[in-house]
Scaffold this motif. Structure first.
Motif, short mmCIF file in Angstrom:
data_model
loop_
_atom_site.label_atom_id
_atom_site.label_comp_id
_atom_site.label_asym_id
_atom_site.label_seq_id
_atom_site.Cartn_x
_atom_site.Cartn_y
_atom_site.Cartn_z
N THR A 12 26.14 -0.99 -20.20
CA THR A 12 25.07 -1.57 -19.40
C THR A 12 24.13 -0.45 -18.96
N GLY A 13 22.88 -0.56 -19.36
CA GLY A 13 21.86 0.40 -18.96
C GLY A 13 20.96 -0.23 -17.92
N SER A 14 20.35 0.61 -17.10
CA SER A 14 19.42 0.08 -16.10
C SER A 14 18.14 0.90 -16.11
N SER A 15 17.08 0.25 -15.66
CA SER A 15 15.77 0.89 -15.65
C SER A 15 14.90 0.22 -14.60
N GLU A 16 14.05 1.02 -13.99
CA GLU A 16 13.06 0.48 -13.06
C GLU A 16 11.85 -0.06 -13.80
N THR A 17 11.68 0.31 -15.08
CA THR A 17 10.46 -0.04 -15.80
C THR A 17 10.58 -1.22 -16.75
N GLY A 18 11.78 -1.51 -17.28
CA GLY A 18 11.87 -2.65 -18.17
C GLY A 18 13.13 -2.71 -19.00
N VAL A 19 13.25 -3.81 -19.72
CA VAL A 19 14.42 -4.10 -20.53
C VAL A 19 14.58 -3.07 -21.66
N GLU A 20 13.50 -2.80 -22.37
CA GLU A 20 13.57 -1.85 -23.49
C GLU A 20 14.03 -0.47 -23.04
N ASP A 21 13.54 -0.03 -21.90
CA ASP A 21 13.93 1.27 -21.37
C ASP A 21 15.41 1.27 -20.98
N ALA A 22 15.90 0.18 -20.44
CA ALA A 22 17.31 0.08 -20.07
C ALA A 22 18.21 0.17 -21.31
N VAL A 23 17.81 -0.50 -22.38
CA VAL A 23 18.57 -0.43 -23.64
C VAL A 23 18.55 1.00 -24.16
N GLN A 24 17.39 1.61 -24.20
CA GLN A 24 17.24 2.97 -24.71
C GLN A 24 18.11 3.95 -23.92
N LYS A 25 18.13 3.82 -22.61
CA LYS A 25 18.93 4.71 -21.78
C LYS A 25 20.42 4.56 -22.08
N ALA A 26 20.89 3.32 -22.25
CA ALA A 26 22.30 3.10 -22.56
C ALA A 26 22.68 3.71 -23.90
N ILE A 27 21.82 3.54 -24.91
CA ILE A 27 22.11 4.07 -26.24
C ILE A 27 22.04 5.59 -26.25
N GLU A 28 21.04 6.15 -25.59
CA GLU A 28 20.93 7.62 -25.54
C GLU A 28 22.15 8.23 -24.87
N LYS A 29 22.61 7.63 -23.78
CA LYS A 29 23.78 8.15 -23.07
C LYS A 29 25.03 8.05 -23.96
N ALA A 30 25.20 6.92 -24.62
CA ALA A 30 26.36 6.73 -25.50
C ALA A 30 26.36 7.72 -26.65
N SER A 31 25.17 8.05 -27.16
CA SER A 31 25.09 8.95 -28.33
C SER A 31 25.51 10.38 -27.99
N ARG A 32 25.62 10.70 -26.71
CA ARG A 32 26.09 12.04 -26.32
C ARG A 32 27.58 12.22 -26.56
N SER A 33 28.35 11.11 -26.52
CA SER A 33 29.79 11.23 -26.71
C SER A 33 30.31 10.45 -27.92
N LEU A 34 29.53 9.50 -28.41
CA LEU A 34 29.90 8.74 -29.61
C LEU A 34 28.98 9.15 -30.75
N HIS A 35 29.47 9.11 -31.97
CA HIS A 35 28.60 9.40 -33.11
C HIS A 35 28.68 8.27 -34.12
N ASN A 36 27.81 8.30 -35.09
CA ASN A 36 27.70 7.26 -36.12
C ASN A 36 27.29 5.90 -35.55
N LEU A 37 26.48 5.91 -34.47
CA LEU A 37 25.99 4.64 -33.93
C LEU A 37 25.14 3.96 -34.99
N GLN A 38 25.36 2.67 -35.20
CA GLN A 38 24.69 1.96 -36.29
C GLN A 38 23.85 0.76 -35.84
N TRP A 39 24.28 0.04 -34.82
CA TRP A 39 23.58 -1.18 -34.42
C TRP A 39 23.83 -1.48 -32.95
#
Length: 70
Positions: A12-39
């Motif tokens: 679950t990502g959160s953002s003050e600016t919008g839904v897309e930013d919340a998704v992006q933040k969650a994926i960026e954070k996950a990519s720091r410890s997980l690899h091979n993210l696909q979808w």
């Protein structure tokens, strides 16, 4: 194409600016410890209200990644 096995996690990502930013933040954070993210798949969208206005968007996503080959 090789055979892949996928694992998925919910984030679950959160953002003050919008839904897309919340998704992006969650994926960026996950990519720091997980690899091979696909979808990703948006599971739930909700928000936090403060003083009669939207204060934060909260988006839960399921993120899939491939497992390493042996």
């Amino acid at each position: 194409m090789s055979n892949h096995v996928y694992k998925s996690v919910e984030l679950t990502g959160s953002s003050e600016t919008g839904v897309e930013d919340a998704v992006q933040k969650a994926i960026e954070k996950a990519s720091r410890s997980l690899h091979n993210l696909q979808w990703f798949e948006v599971i739930e969208t909700r928000g936090h209200i403060a003083n009669g206005k939207v204060a934060h968007w909260q988006v839960t996503v399921k993120v899939g990644f491939t497992l390493d080959d042996d």
